[in-house]
Design a protein around this motif. Sequence first.
Motif, short mmCIF file in Angstrom:
data_model
loop_
_atom_site.label_atom_id
_atom_site.label_comp_id
_atom_site.label_asym_id
_atom_site.label_seq_id
_atom_site.Cartn_x
_atom_site.Cartn_y
_atom_site.Cartn_z
N ARG A 175 -3.93 1.41 -13.16
CA ARG A 175 -3.98 2.47 -12.04
C ARG A 175 -4.21 3.75 -12.44
N ARG B 154 5.32 -3.33 -7.81
CA ARG B 154 5.02 -2.06 -7.26
C ARG B 154 6.44 -1.78 -6.57
N ASP C 277 -6.32 -8.00 -7.71
CA ASP C 277 -6.69 -6.72 -7.70
C ASP C 277 -6.12 -5.78 -8.32
N GLN D 38 -6.33 -2.66 -9.54
CA GLN D 38 -6.17 -1.39 -8.93
C GLN D 38 -4.92 -1.28 -7.98
N ARG D 39 -4.74 -2.27 -7.22
CA ARG D 39 -3.80 -2.23 -6.22
C ARG D 39 -2.23 -2.49 -6.89
N GLY D 40 -2.38 -3.09 -8.03
CA GLY D 40 -1.16 -3.44 -8.82
C GLY D 40 -0.54 -4.70 -8.26
N ASP E 109 -10.12 -1.11 -14.29
CA ASP E 109 -9.48 -2.28 -14.62
C ASP E 109 -9.36 -2.48 -16.16
N GLU F 78 0.84 -1.27 -0.02
CA GLU F 78 -0.09 0.01 0.15
C GLU F 78 0.85 1.31 0.10
N TYR G 298 -1.06 -3.19 -15.59
CA TYR G 298 -1.37 -2.75 -14.05
C TYR G 298 -1.05 -1.10 -13.91
N VAL G 299 0.07 -0.87 -14.35
CA VAL G 299 0.23 0.57 -14.55
C VAL G 299 -0.85 1.35 -15.27
N GLY H 138 -7.89 4.52 -13.47
CA GLY H 138 -8.78 4.26 -12.31
C GLY H 138 -9.76 3.03 -12.51
#
Length: 189
Positions: A163, A97, A88, A90-92, A168, A17, A159-160, A166
């Motif tokens: 995100r 990360r 998930d 949006q969390r990547g 999927d 996070e 993923y990037v 905002g």
Amino acid sequence: MSTQERLVESARALLWERGYVGTSPKAIQQHAGAGQGSMYHHFAGKRELALAAIRRTAEQLRATADAQLSAPGTAAQRITRYLRRERDVQRGCPIGRLTQDPDVMADPVLREPVEQTFDWLHTRLAEVLATGRDEGELDPGLDPRATAAMIVAVLQGGYVLARAAGEDDPFDQAVTGVLALLTRPAPTR
């Protein structure tokens, strides 16, 4: 769950996070419901706890990916299962990360499980692709190593993009695109 396990799981969640710098020992202790003495009883400090958390995340990612890539089916089916699994977006990616965390990347000890995970994934995908090529399922001219690198890059880039948007959909489009390239019929000569 033991205090040590709660600390590792809390560090995993907070690293995903907030990143390394944004994850203080106090935040980990509060998240885990553990005191400072408990943390330092099990770990020499934040770095050692972060390393345990990163290693655990890497192990779990490899186990999940390997289960999907080793399941019955064609190479394309196994790769599709891996790319389309529930995640998930949006969390990547919790490992991906970490590559954006300058403190993790600057520390060879913390960076090592990140590098090993991507190396493992690249190699494992290349093995599945080589099997598909050798069994005549995939284009005979397919380069398994290069194609595996493309799949990993598309996944992380998806993923990037998701995100940034905002939502999927960019991730889903990236996965759909790479699967279409992978499974298209070989050109006739």
